[in-house]
Design an enzyme around this catalytic site. Structure first.
Site, short mmCIF file in Angstrom:
data_model
loop_
_atom_site.label_atom_id
_atom_site.label_comp_id
_atom_site.label_asym_id
_atom_site.label_seq_id
_atom_site.Cartn_x
_atom_site.Cartn_y
_atom_site.Cartn_z
CB ALA A 65 -0.87 -0.01 1.24
N GLY A 108 0.70 -5.02 1.04
CA GLY A 108 -0.47 -5.10 0.17
C GLY A 108 -0.17 -5.73 -1.18
CD GLU A 111 -2.26 -7.60 3.03
OE1 GLU A 111 -2.03 -6.43 2.64
OE2 GLU A 111 -2.75 -7.86 4.14
CD GLU A 131 1.65 -5.48 5.79
OE1 GLU A 131 2.48 -6.36 6.15
OE2 GLU A 131 0.87 -5.63 4.84
C1 LIG Z 1 -1.97 -3.12 2.79
C2 LIG Z 1 -1.44 -2.61 4.06
C3 LIG Z 1 -2.42 -2.57 5.13
C4 LIG Z 1 -0.21 -2.17 4.30
C5 LIG Z 1 0.97 -2.09 3.44
O1 LIG Z 1 1.10 -2.63 2.36
S1 LIG Z 1 2.18 -1.13 4.12
C6 LIG Z 1 3.51 -1.18 2.93
C7 LIG Z 1 4.30 -2.42 3.05
N1 LIG Z 1 5.48 -2.32 2.20
C8 LIG Z 1 6.66 -1.92 2.63
O2 LIG Z 1 6.86 -1.62 3.79
C9 LIG Z 1 7.77 -1.86 1.60
C10 LIG Z 1 8.28 -0.42 1.47
N2 LIG Z 1 9.36 -0.34 0.51
C11 LIG Z 1 10.61 -0.76 0.77
O3 LIG Z 1 10.92 -1.27 1.82
C12 LIG Z 1 11.64 -0.55 -0.30
O4 LIG Z 1 11.14 0.42 -1.19
C13 LIG Z 1 11.97 -1.83 -1.09
C14 LIG Z 1 12.73 -2.82 -0.17
C15 LIG Z 1 10.74 -2.51 -1.65
C16 LIG Z 1 12.91 -1.47 -2.29
O5 LIG Z 1 14.00 -0.72 -1.83
P1 LIG Z 1 14.89 0.11 -2.87
O6 LIG Z 1 15.99 0.72 -2.08
O7 LIG Z 1 15.24 -0.72 -4.05
O8 LIG Z 1 13.92 1.24 -3.42
P2 LIG Z 1 13.42 2.57 -2.67
O9 LIG Z 1 14.36 3.67 -2.96
O10 LIG Z 1 13.12 2.29 -1.26
O11 LIG Z 1 12.02 2.83 -3.39
C17 LIG Z 1 11.92 3.47 -4.67
C18 LIG Z 1 10.80 4.48 -4.58
O12 LIG Z 1 9.57 3.78 -4.32
C19 LIG Z 1 8.95 4.34 -3.16
N3 LIG Z 1 8.20 3.28 -2.45
C20 LIG Z 1 8.59 2.00 -2.26
N4 LIG Z 1 7.65 1.34 -1.59
C21 LIG Z 1 6.66 2.22 -1.34
C22 LIG Z 1 5.40 2.13 -0.68
N5 LIG Z 1 4.93 0.97 -0.16
N6 LIG Z 1 4.64 3.23 -0.60
C23 LIG Z 1 5.05 4.40 -1.15
N7 LIG Z 1 6.22 4.56 -1.82
C24 LIG Z 1 7.00 3.48 -1.89
C25 LIG Z 1 10.11 4.88 -2.34
O13 LIG Z 1 9.66 5.80 -1.41
C26 LIG Z 1 11.00 5.46 -3.43
O14 LIG Z 1 10.44 6.70 -3.86
P3 LIG Z 1 11.19 8.09 -3.50
O15 LIG Z 1 12.60 7.93 -4.01
O16 LIG Z 1 10.38 9.13 -4.19
O17 LIG Z 1 11.13 8.20 -2.01
#
Ligand SMILES: CC(C)=CC(=O)SCCNC(=O)CCNC(=O)[C@H](O)C(C)(C)COP(=O)(O)OP(=O)(O)OC[C@H]1O[C@@H](n2cnc3c(N)ncnc32)[C@H](O)[C@@H]1OP(=O)(O)O
Length: 257
Positions: A65, A108, A111, A131
């Site tokens: 998400a 998500g 999921e 999460e």
């Molecule tokens: C459904 C429910 C209830 C909850 C959820 O799903 S909560 C979200 C769960 N997911 C996460 O916690 C994963 C979050 N992302 C990461 O940990 C990392 O992005 C990664 C391990 C998947 C990849 O790391 P990497 O270093 O290769 O890439 P990043 O620089 O971290 O990401 C690139 C770009 O994408 C944005 N990003 C990544 N995931 C999300 C996300 N879930 N929501 C919003 N944005 C996301 C990240 O911020 C970055 O963008 P910016 O450079 O503009 O900050």
């Protein structure tokens, strides 16, 4: 409808939906979920479509998400807006949906893949429910569906520690049906989808409904449900055509009737 966060194509009898927010690793925001629902609605009502493939990019099926969108929410807002509930549209679609997963399928994203009917994974796929690391918990079925796929111990470990599972472990644990080389993922998913789409659509839909019933009922009730649908297939022209074609040693021509 114009789509900005997904790409939607018809390839013969297969509807292909590609999540397309590459800069955010396909993070699932409200716009994407609304567009995904609209695409699913259009494929569900399109008689020419027999199966749907849902995929992402090489790097991410979906990284969860959209954290930036959710971060300002408080309890009343998340409750009143029924945060996440619209995602369930994927699990209520009556036609089969194959998730073709490469790269991250987290939170998500994992999921969403589990709401599909089966998951084909690239050897690069990584599944997880992180999460807990954000001070929250799975909210779109992670604690429920993952537990049914992989059992309590592994689901509990993944949800409580946020540990990711690679494609091989996901296959061993029963989360994915098959692992294929990343370069072959879409082709393999399309092959499976084309095969399904060539069968009788009403019988495919009954089969999907019956397998899903296994998650929601007792064994005896599930078997009664299956028997009713099995008998119902004899009310279709396609059952008659399928069995006649076998006896006449020719390929069946199913007409979805
Ligand atoms: C459904 C429910 C209830 C909850 C959820 O799903 S909560 C979200 C769960 N997911 C996460 O916690 C994963 C979050 N992302 C990461 O940990 C990392 O992005 C990664 C391990 C998947 C990849 O790391 P990497 O270093 O290769 O890439 P990043 O620089 O971290 O990401 C690139 C770009 O994408 C944005 N990003 C990544 N995931 C999300 C996300 N879930 N929501 C919003 N944005 C996301 C990240 O911020 C970055 O963008 P910016 O450079 O503009 O900050």
């Amino acid at each position: 409808m114009g789509y900005e966060t997904i790409r939607v194509e018809k390839r013969g009898k297969v509807g292909l939906i590609t999540l397309d927010r590459p800069k955010a690793l396909n993070a699932l925001n409200a716009q994407l979920i609304s567009e995904l629902s609209a695409a699913l609605d259009s494929f569900e009502t399109d008689d020419r479509i027999g199966c749907i493939v849902l995929t992402g990019s090489e790097k991410a099926f979906a990284a969860g998400a959209d954290i930036k969108e959710m971060q300002p929410f408080d309890y009343p807002k998340s409750y009143m807006s029924d945060l996440i509930t619209p995602w369930e549209r994927v699990s209520t679609n009556r036609k089969p949906i194959i998730a073709a997963v490469a790269g991250y399928a987290l939170g998500g994203g994992c999921e969403l893949a589990m709401m599909c009917d089966f998951i084909l994974a690239a050897d690069t796929a990584k599944f997880g429910q992180p999460e807990i690391t954000l001070g929250t918990m799975p909210g779109s079925g992670g604690t429920q569906r993952l537990t049914r796929f992989v059992g309590k111990s592994k689901a509990m470990e993944m949800c409580l520690t946020g540990r990711m599972m690679d494609a091989q472990e996901a296959e061993r644990s029963g989360l994915v049906s098959r692992v294929v080389p990343a370069d072959d993922l879409l082709e393999e998913a399309m092959k499976a989808a084309e095969k399904i789409a060539d069968f009788s659509l009403p019988v495919v839909m009954m089969t999907k409904e019956s397998v899903n019933r296994a998650y929601e009922t007792t064994l005896a009730e599930g078997i009664r449900f299956e028997r009713r649908l099995f008998h119902a297939t004899f009310g279709t022209e396609d059952q008659s055509e399928g069995m006649t074609a076998f006896i006449e040693k020719r390929a069946p021509q199913f007409r979805n009737k």
